[in-house]
Motif scaffolding. Structure first.
Motif, short mmCIF file in Angstrom:
data_model
loop_
_atom_site.label_atom_id
_atom_site.label_comp_id
_atom_site.label_asym_id
_atom_site.label_seq_id
_atom_site.Cartn_x
_atom_site.Cartn_y
_atom_site.Cartn_z
N ALA A 201 0.84 -1.20 0.00
CA ALA A 201 0.00 0.00 0.00
C ALA A 201 0.87 1.25 0.00
CB ALA A 201 -0.92 0.01 1.21
N THR A 202 0.34 2.34 -0.48
CA THR A 202 1.03 3.62 -0.42
C THR A 202 1.11 4.07 1.03
OG1 THR A 202 0.18 4.22 -2.59
CG2 THR A 202 1.02 6.01 -1.21
N GLU A 203 2.28 4.55 1.43
CA GLU A 203 2.44 4.98 2.82
C GLU A 203 1.40 6.03 3.17
OE1 GLU A 203 5.93 6.95 5.61
OE2 GLU A 203 6.49 5.62 3.96
N GLY A 204 0.75 5.83 4.31
CA GLY A 204 -0.30 6.74 4.74
C GLY A 204 -1.68 6.30 4.34
N GLU A 205 -1.76 5.31 3.45
CA GLU A 205 -3.07 4.83 2.99
C GLU A 205 -3.41 3.44 3.50
OE1 GLU A 205 -3.30 5.14 -1.23
OE2 GLU A 205 -3.15 7.34 -1.25
N GLY A 206 -2.47 2.81 4.20
CA GLY A 206 -2.74 1.49 4.77
C GLY A 206 -3.48 1.61 6.09
N PRO A 207 -3.73 0.50 6.75
CA PRO A 207 -4.43 0.52 8.05
C PRO A 207 -3.64 1.27 9.11
CG PRO A 207 -4.35 -1.71 7.12
CD PRO A 207 -3.43 -0.87 6.29
N LYS A 208 -4.37 1.90 10.04
CA LYS A 208 -3.73 2.54 11.19
C LYS A 208 -3.37 1.47 12.22
CE LYS A 208 -4.61 6.47 9.23
NZ LYS A 208 -3.53 7.14 8.46
N VAL A 209 -2.63 1.89 13.24
CA VAL A 209 -2.10 0.93 14.21
C VAL A 209 -3.20 0.09 14.84
CG1 VAL A 209 -0.90 0.66 16.41
CG2 VAL A 209 -0.01 2.24 14.69
N GLN A 210 -4.25 0.74 15.33
CA GLN A 210 -5.30 -0.02 16.00
C GLN A 210 -6.01 -0.97 15.04
OE1 GLN A 210 -5.79 -0.39 19.21
NE2 GLN A 210 -4.03 0.96 19.45
N GLU A 211 -6.12 -0.57 13.78
CA GLU A 211 -6.70 -1.47 12.78
C GLU A 211 -5.80 -2.67 12.54
OE1 GLU A 211 -9.13 1.67 9.94
OE2 GLU A 211 -6.94 1.58 9.77
N ILE A 212 -4.49 -2.45 12.55
CA ILE A 212 -3.54 -3.56 12.38
C ILE A 212 -3.67 -4.55 13.54
CG2 ILE A 212 -1.09 -4.15 12.30
CD1 ILE A 212 -0.64 -1.38 10.97
N VAL A 213 -3.83 -4.02 14.75
CA VAL A 213 -3.99 -4.89 15.93
C VAL A 213 -5.25 -5.72 15.80
CG1 VAL A 213 -4.35 -4.91 18.42
CG2 VAL A 213 -2.67 -3.34 17.43
N VAL A 214 -6.34 -5.10 15.38
CA VAL A 214 -7.61 -5.81 15.22
C VAL A 214 -7.49 -6.86 14.11
CG1 VAL A 214 -10.03 -5.57 14.55
CG2 VAL A 214 -9.00 -3.92 16.11
N ALA A 216 -4.79 -8.43 13.15
CA ALA A 216 -3.97 -9.54 13.64
C ALA A 216 -4.77 -10.44 14.57
CB ALA A 216 -2.73 -9.00 14.35
N ARG A 217 -5.58 -9.83 15.40
CA ARG A 217 -6.42 -10.59 16.32
C ARG A 217 -7.42 -11.46 15.56
NH1 ARG A 217 -8.91 -6.47 19.39
NH2 ARG A 217 -6.86 -6.10 20.31
N GLY A 218 -7.81 -10.99 14.39
CA GLY A 218 -8.77 -11.73 13.58
C GLY A 218 -8.14 -12.75 12.66
N GLY A 219 -6.81 -12.90 12.74
CA GLY A 219 -6.14 -13.94 11.96
C GLY A 219 -5.50 -13.46 10.68
N ASP A 220 -5.43 -12.15 10.45
CA ASP A 220 -4.80 -11.64 9.24
C ASP A 220 -3.29 -11.88 9.31
OD1 ASP A 220 -3.33 -9.24 7.79
OD2 ASP A 220 -5.31 -9.42 6.84
N ALA A 221 -2.76 -12.64 8.36
CA ALA A 221 -1.36 -13.06 8.43
C ALA A 221 -0.40 -11.88 8.28
CB ALA A 221 -1.08 -14.09 7.33
N ALA A 222 -0.69 -10.95 7.37
CA ALA A 222 0.21 -9.82 7.16
C ALA A 222 0.27 -8.93 8.40
CB ALA A 222 -0.25 -9.01 5.95
N ALA A 223 -0.89 -8.68 9.04
CA ALA A 223 -0.91 -7.87 10.25
C ALA A 223 -0.16 -8.56 11.39
CB ALA A 223 -2.36 -7.59 10.66
N GLU A 224 -0.33 -9.88 11.50
CA GLU A 224 0.39 -10.63 12.53
C GLU A 224 1.89 -10.53 12.30
OE1 GLU A 224 1.32 -12.91 15.80
OE2 GLU A 224 -0.61 -11.99 15.27
N GLU A 225 2.33 -10.64 11.07
CA GLU A 225 3.76 -10.52 10.76
C GLU A 225 4.28 -9.14 11.12
OE1 GLU A 225 4.37 -11.49 6.69
OE2 GLU A 225 3.65 -13.56 6.89
N THR A 226 3.49 -8.12 10.83
CA THR A 226 3.90 -6.75 11.15
C THR A 226 4.10 -6.57 12.65
OG1 THR A 226 2.82 -5.79 9.22
CG2 THR A 226 3.19 -4.32 11.09
N LEU A 227 3.17 -7.06 13.45
CA LEU A 227 3.30 -6.92 14.90
C LEU A 227 4.46 -7.75 15.44
CD1 LEU A 227 -0.41 -6.84 16.17
CD2 LEU A 227 1.17 -4.93 15.76
N ARG A 228 4.70 -8.89 14.85
CA ARG A 228 5.84 -9.70 15.29
C ARG A 228 7.17 -9.00 14.96
NH1 ARG A 228 5.01 -14.84 17.06
NH2 ARG A 228 2.89 -15.68 16.82
#
Length: 300
Positions: A201-214, A216-228
């Motif tokens: 994604a273009t920087e600034g247009e992807g999910p915000k931090v809290q969205e990334i956390v949510v 990852a909690r829902g099983g999104d692999a890319a978000a989980e990798e980002t938090l790891r």
């Protein structure tokens, strides 16, 4: 009575503490941006208002500001409230308020608050971490704030990311203009930017931090990798602090401190990088939340 002031870019908050730390009054007003004399007047009026609310005279004033504060001259530099730069804020407030004023970096105030009567109360050596729009910190030893001769004690956001991997070199540009600093990986905006790069994604247009956390909690692999990745980088960076200061407690503050999984996952990621055969430092969430800065200013 003591008054603490948190001089932010959008608001100035004040709190009155009794000698035992009990809150007696609190109020906030908009910051007169780019108006240095206006800020002095607003703080004077705020103090008088808080004295009325508390029903007592305020004897001591402490103020936390973004940026570095010269210990000799009281002048402010390096912060994002650029209208403060070069001014003797401590001296001007002392004259306007007609009472003693102490001044410190806002991250140092956070660390002091949590060390005195927060999540690290009673600990001998405390390191306070800010993980928010930027990355900062401060450390307190035996209840005393350690600022350093250059007034930059605790500025761990501006050390290079330790043990960088090939894909972490040279790293994103830090707010100070140098690539690869800890802040360029561990601030909220840079966590979101790292995820945006991961998903194309273009920087600034992807999910915000809290969205990334949510996600990852829902099983999104890319978000989980980002938090790891974030947790691993945080672990490596905190290990440097442990190897230098060996604190009893590390207290996390700022918006990212609300990510609950950090307290479960990060300690095990610090330990492999700590010199020696044991790692007993506690990593804890702050007790006073957004009030830590203004309370720490009062404790100055």
């Amino acid at each position: 009575m003591r008054l603490g002031l948190d001089y932010g870019g959008t608001k100035i908050e004040g709190i009155v503490l009794a000698p035992d730390g009990t809150e007696r009054a609190r109020a906030r007003v908009p910051t007169p941006r780019h108006d240095y004399p206006g800020g002095i007047r607003v703080i004077r009026d705020l103090m008088l208002h808080l004295e009325d609310m508390a029903g007592a005279r305020i004897e001591q004033v402490g103020i936390g500001v973004p940026g570095s504060v010269d210990r000799t001259t009281g002048r402010v530099t390096l912060g994002n409230s650029t209208w403060l730069h070069g001014h003797d804020l401590r001296g001007d407030l002392t004259e306007a308020l007609k009472r003693p004023v102490k001044i410190a970096n806002d991250a140092n105030c956070f660390a002091l608050s949590e060390a005195v009567d927060g999540a690290a109360a009673g600990a001998e050596v405390v390191f306070g971490v800010i993980l928010g729009t930027g990355v900062g910190g401060g450390f307190v030893v035996h209840g005393r704030l350690i600022e350093g001769v250059n007034a930059i004690g605790g500025e761990w956001g501006h050390i290079p990311l330790p043990t960088p991997r090939d894909d972490e070199r040279p790293g994103p540009l830090c707010s100070c203009g140098v690539p690869g600093h800890t802040e360029s990986w561990l601030s909220g905006p840079n966590l979101a930017a790292d995820h945006a790069r991961r998903i194309g994604a273009t920087e600034g247009e992807g999910p915000k931090v809290q969205e990334i956390v949510v996600l990852a909690r829902g099983g999104d692999a890319a978000a989980e990798e980002t938090l790891r990745r974030f947790e691993d980088r945080l672990g490596r960076s905190l290990a440097v602090i442990v190897n230098i200061l060996d604190p009893d407690v590390i207290v996390l503050g700022g918006g990212l401190s609300n990510i609950a999984r950090l307290y479960e996952n990060v300690p095990a990621l610090v330990e492999p990088h700590v010199f020696g055969d044991k790692f007993n430092t506690r990593i804890v969430r702050n007790r006073h939340g957004d009030s830590s800065g203004v309370r720490g200013a009062a404790w100055l």
